[in-house]
Design a protein around this motif. Sequence first.
Motif: not given
Length: 120
Positions: A21-48
Amino acid sequence: MSWLYLAAAILFEIIGTVAMKLSQGFTKGIPSILMVVFYILAFACLNFSLRAVPVSVAYAIWSGVGTAAIAVIGYFAFKESLTVMKISGIFLIILGVVLLNVNAGQSQEQGGSQETHLKS
């Protein structure tokens, strides 16, 4: 331990969605990067978590709790509406998660395995 992974997956998914939401359609760099990182972590933990938690239960809890939490966060943090329809939906999500857990618990008490249920 699998339930802790599931809890972490939910938390990371919620943080990732807020970052989206904070990335505003990938126009904000840091929230966009955080989104990707946290979704990767979420799927990794879900997998475990799937090592011991049935996929139907884990995915329902992960997506249901995440959806309900985001609706509440959206209301408080982003001033989104929280209508009777949304509140009813959140209640139904929670009810569905509870029913899935009760059903999973009954299946385990009856000595049934996931493989047996899939074959029948």
